[in-house]
Enzyme design. Structure first.
Site, PDB file in Angstrom:
ATOM      1  N   ARG A  20       0.827  -1.222   0.000  1.00  0.00           N
ATOM      2  CA  ARG A  20       0.000   0.000   0.000  1.00  0.00           C
ATOM      3  C   ARG A  20       0.854   1.263   0.000  1.00  0.00           C
ATOM      4  NH1 ARG A  20      -2.700   0.167   4.947  1.00  0.00           N
ATOM      5  NH2 ARG A  20      -1.074  -1.259   5.600  1.00  0.00           N
ATOM      6  N   ASN A  38      -6.261  -2.485   2.622  1.00  0.00           N
ATOM      7  CA  ASN A  38      -6.260  -3.937   2.783  1.00  0.00           C
ATOM      8  C   ASN A  38      -7.695  -4.441   2.869  1.00  0.00           C
ATOM      9  OD1 ASN A  38      -3.484  -4.266   2.839  1.00  0.00           O
ATOM     10  ND2 ASN A  38      -3.343  -4.188   5.059  1.00  0.00           N
TER      11      ASN A  38
END
Length: 90
Positions: A20, A38
């Site tokens: 990320r 997520n």
């Protein structure tokens, strides 16, 4: 900046490997907004908004990710324009 958004669902080893944050760097360098988050099933959802060419370039990069990541699938879909003020990670 253009009004284009794309959503990606990225599968593989993409949680716990800095994925990320690497996406955030790519997005910020490309002046895109959106987020990387997520998902409970181990995937990462990415939304990229802004210039179409830049968003598509970062979407292509999603297959690579940071060195520890092992991407097995990237599902892309265009989505309605959303006004994000930054690129965030959860």
């Amino acid at each position: 900046m253009g009004q284009y958004c794309i959503r990606a669902t990225v599968s593989g080893r993409v949680q716990g490997v800095g994925y990320r944050h690497a996406v955030r760097r790519q997005a910020l360098e490309s002046e895109l907004t959106g987020y990387a988050s997520n998902l409970a099933n181990g995937d990462v959802e990415v939304v990229l908004c802004g210039n179409r060419e830049r968003a598509e370039r970062v979407a292509d990069w999603l297959w690579q990710g940071p060195p520890p990541a092992r991407v097995t699938q990237v599902e892309l879909e265009e989505m309605a324009w959303c006004e994000y003020t930054a690129f965030t990670t959860d």
